[in-house]
Design an enzyme around this catalytic site. Structure first.
Site, PDB file in Angstrom:
ATOM      1  N   GLU A   1       0.818  -1.209   0.000  1.00  0.00           N
ATOM      2  CA  GLU A   1       0.000   0.000   0.000  1.00  0.00           C
ATOM      3  C   GLU A   1       0.856   1.267   0.000  1.00  0.00           C
ATOM      4  OE1 GLU A   1      -3.066  -0.081   2.980  1.00  0.00           O
ATOM      5  OE2 GLU A   1      -4.007  -1.838   2.089  1.00  0.00           O
TER       6      GLU A   1
ATOM      7  N   GLU B   1      -4.824  -8.912   0.661  1.00  0.00           N
ATOM      8  CA  GLU B   1      -5.457  -8.680   1.970  1.00  0.00           C
ATOM      9  C   GLU B   1      -6.946  -8.535   1.750  1.00  0.00           C
ATOM     10  OE1 GLU B   1      -4.081  -5.350   4.330  1.00  0.00           O
ATOM     11  OE2 GLU B   1      -1.990  -5.845   3.909  1.00  0.00           O
TER      12      GLU B   1
HETATM   13  C1  BG6 Z   1      -4.295  -2.541   5.229  1.00  0.00           C
HETATM   14  C2  BG6 Z   1      -2.871  -2.552   5.706  1.00  0.00           C
HETATM   15  O1  BG6 Z   1      -4.612  -1.242   4.873  1.00  0.00           O
HETATM   16  O2  BG6 Z   1      -5.331  -2.842   6.091  1.00  0.00           O
HETATM   17  C3  BG6 Z   1      -2.678  -3.144   7.087  1.00  0.00           C
HETATM   18  O3  BG6 Z   1      -1.993  -3.144   4.800  1.00  0.00           O
HETATM   19  C4  BG6 Z   1      -3.853  -2.787   7.983  1.00  0.00           C
HETATM   20  O4  BG6 Z   1      -1.441  -2.689   7.584  1.00  0.00           O
HETATM   21  C5  BG6 Z   1      -5.123  -3.395   7.370  1.00  0.00           C
HETATM   22  O5  BG6 Z   1      -3.675  -3.159   9.312  1.00  0.00           O
HETATM   23  C6  BG6 Z   1      -6.418  -3.187   8.155  1.00  0.00           C
HETATM   24  O6  BG6 Z   1      -6.722  -1.841   8.341  1.00  0.00           O
HETATM   25  P1  BG6 Z   1      -6.763  -1.180   9.788  1.00  0.00           P
HETATM   26  O7  BG6 Z   1      -6.696   0.283   9.572  1.00  0.00           O
HETATM   27  O8  BG6 Z   1      -8.035  -1.597  10.417  1.00  0.00           O
HETATM   28  O9  BG6 Z   1      -5.570  -1.706  10.503  1.00  0.00           O
END
Ligand code: BG6
Length: 475
Positions: free
Chosen positions: A171, A369
């Site tokens: 990201e 993810e």
């Molecule tokens: C992604 C990232 O944006 O989402 C992670 O690569 C992150 O690092 C994950 O933890 C979940 O989002 P958040 O803001 O709830 O941690």
């Protein structure tokens, strides 16, 4: 409602992800090895949920053996994490390797190999060394691109004979969007030109690391992990569709196009010039980006982003920001994950899949993810103490199903990775929203416990079949 079963191809990744800074903790970290995240946490601990942050995280650095055994128990085929740039080196200018930290990775990779888990390594998951932010302004400086390439050289030399899948960034748009575009995170600045400069230097760094990887003749592949937000207009009206196209240019295509096509969208360059966003780039930079494209992309997909045409005039003295062209739109009645405030709509997977086929020449990609962060998960514990996260099972099943349908249709989707393997630390939200297949019990020395979803994931891997119940709505 109808029950469906779909096969999972033998080579389809069924994995989970995390990052170094969100799991490892600071044990063994030396003076001067803070990352940008560590510095933010040190400056502004009060904005982190319950004051918890990266300092201990899940203590993975001490407990990775136990965690790798759990990866195996969950049936993961792959596990993705990052190397923490700020800890891998003792000196960022000379790229002197911290042997102690590097040995921990040797051991982690040994452990994963012994347990049949395929590693994927990312060279940067927000872990810019804090001192490079202070000294050079971080990714705003070309010097930092040079230093990153030097670091990448050392990391590849050490591990590329045994790690087959590499990723330059996770990201790459996120830090500067929060820090320099929207001033939501330390050090809270608003400068659209700085935002674009960071974007560009990360695109340049991607191309240079791709070049380095190919020159090294390493056996594996080199990709990058992006977070294109599937953007839907409020309506089919031309003004709403234009708002969505603009959002897509500024936040999605700014990374997708250079990585896959080797060029910025001409319309983006034209808009940046029109709005006098003063970022610097050279023909030589563009030639490097054109010549060195990635082998595959990982896509982080969580929620759809909905926009509408702006409903107010832009104040002439307000510096340019992409919101000049759009406003967020909230669809009444949308299905929500209230803990995270994100809409749930698995159709985003089908949408991006078609896009990869139609606009990016069926380029290889996988879901890097996808996941669901839930607050206060302890309320779902059963009498035996196991968290019954059926909502997570449904969430994974619905998104994975879309990915498998895309694959069946000949789209080059190579797998699905859950965020996250264990509960871990989020930026600011820390352990508020739990994402893991594995619970980290903060009340009990971070004890690990498989959730119901972990057993379910295991049977997915063993059977290579996904069964789910679908509502009979037209798809
Ligand atoms: C992604 C990232 O944006 O989402 C992670 O690569 C992150 O690092 C994950 O933890 C979940 O989002 P958040 O803001 O709830 O941690």
């Amino acid at each position: 409602m109808s029950k469906v079963t779909i096969d999972i191809p033998a080579d389809f990744i069924l994995g989970a992800a995390a990052s170094a800074w969100q799991t490892e903790g600071w044990h063994g970290k030396k003076a001067g090895q803070d990352s940008y995240l560590d510095a933010w946490y040190q400056h502004d601990r009060h904005v982190w949920h319950n004051g918890y942050g990266p300092a201990v995280a899940t203590d993975f650095i001490n407990r990775y053996r136990e965690d790798v055994a759990l990866m195996k128990a969950c049936g993961l085929t792959h596990y993705r994490t990052s190397i923490n740039w700020s800890r891998f080196l003792l000196d960022y200018e000379t790229a002197e390797v911290d042997e102690e930290y590097a040995r921990y990775y040797d051991n982690l990779l040994d452990e994963m190999e012994a347990n049949g888990i395929e590693p994927m390594l990312c060279l940067e998951h927000y872990e810019l060394p804090a001192t490079l932010l202070e000294k050079y302004g971080g990714w705003g400086a070309k010097k930092v691109v040079d230093l990153f390439v030097r670091y990448a050289e050392k990391a590849l030399a050490r591990y590329a004979h045994r790690v087959k899948r590499w990723f330059v960034f996770n990201e790459p748009i996120v830090v500067q969007t929060r820090v320099y575009l929207d001033a939501l995170r330390w050090p809270y600045q608003q400068c659209t030109a700085t935002w674009m400069q960071w974007n560009h230097h990360k695109n340049l760094a991607t191309a240079r690391v791709v070049a380095l990887f190919r020159a090294g003749g390493w056996p594996g592949s080199i990709g990058t992990i992006l977070n294109p937000e599937v953007t839907w207009p409020r309506s089919g009206a031309p003004h709403d569709r234009y708002a969505a196209e603009m959002y897509d240019l500024f936040y999605n295509r700014v990374f997708l196009d250079p990585a896959i096509k080797g060029e910025y969208p001409p319309a983006l360059l034209q808009l940046l010039a029109q709005h006098q966003v003063a970022w610097e780039y050279s023909d030589e930079d563009l030639a490097l980006i054109a010549a060195h494209r990635v082998d595959e992309v990982g896509l982080n997909l969580y929620y759809p982003h909905r926009v509408k045409a702006p409903s107010r005039a832009w104040h002439t003295e307000t510096p340019f920001h992409p919101t000049y062209y759009y406003e967020p739109f909230e669809l009444p009645g949308r299905r929500m994950n209230p803990s995270r405030g994100w809409e749930i709509q698995p159709r985003i997977v089908a949408d991006i899949a078609c896009r990869m086929r139609d606009e990016y020449d069926n380029f290889p990609w996988f879901i890097a993810e996808n996941g669901m962060g839930i607050e206060n998960e302890a309320r779902f514990r059963n009498a035996q103490g196991e968290i019954q996260d059926d909502y997570r099972i449904d969430f994974i099943a619905e998104h994975l199903y879309e990915a498998l349908l895309a694959r069946q249709a000949g789209i080059n989707c190579r797998g699905y990775m859950l965020w996250a393997f264990t509960d871990n630390v989020s930026p600011m939200n820390a352990f508020k929203n739990r994402y893991g297949l594995i619970e980290i019990d903060l009340e009990n020395q971070r004890q690990r416990r498989m959730k119901k979803s972990a057993h379910w994931f295991r049977q997915l891997r063993d059977s290579r079949q996904l069964t789910l119940t679908l509502d009979d709505q037209p798809r």
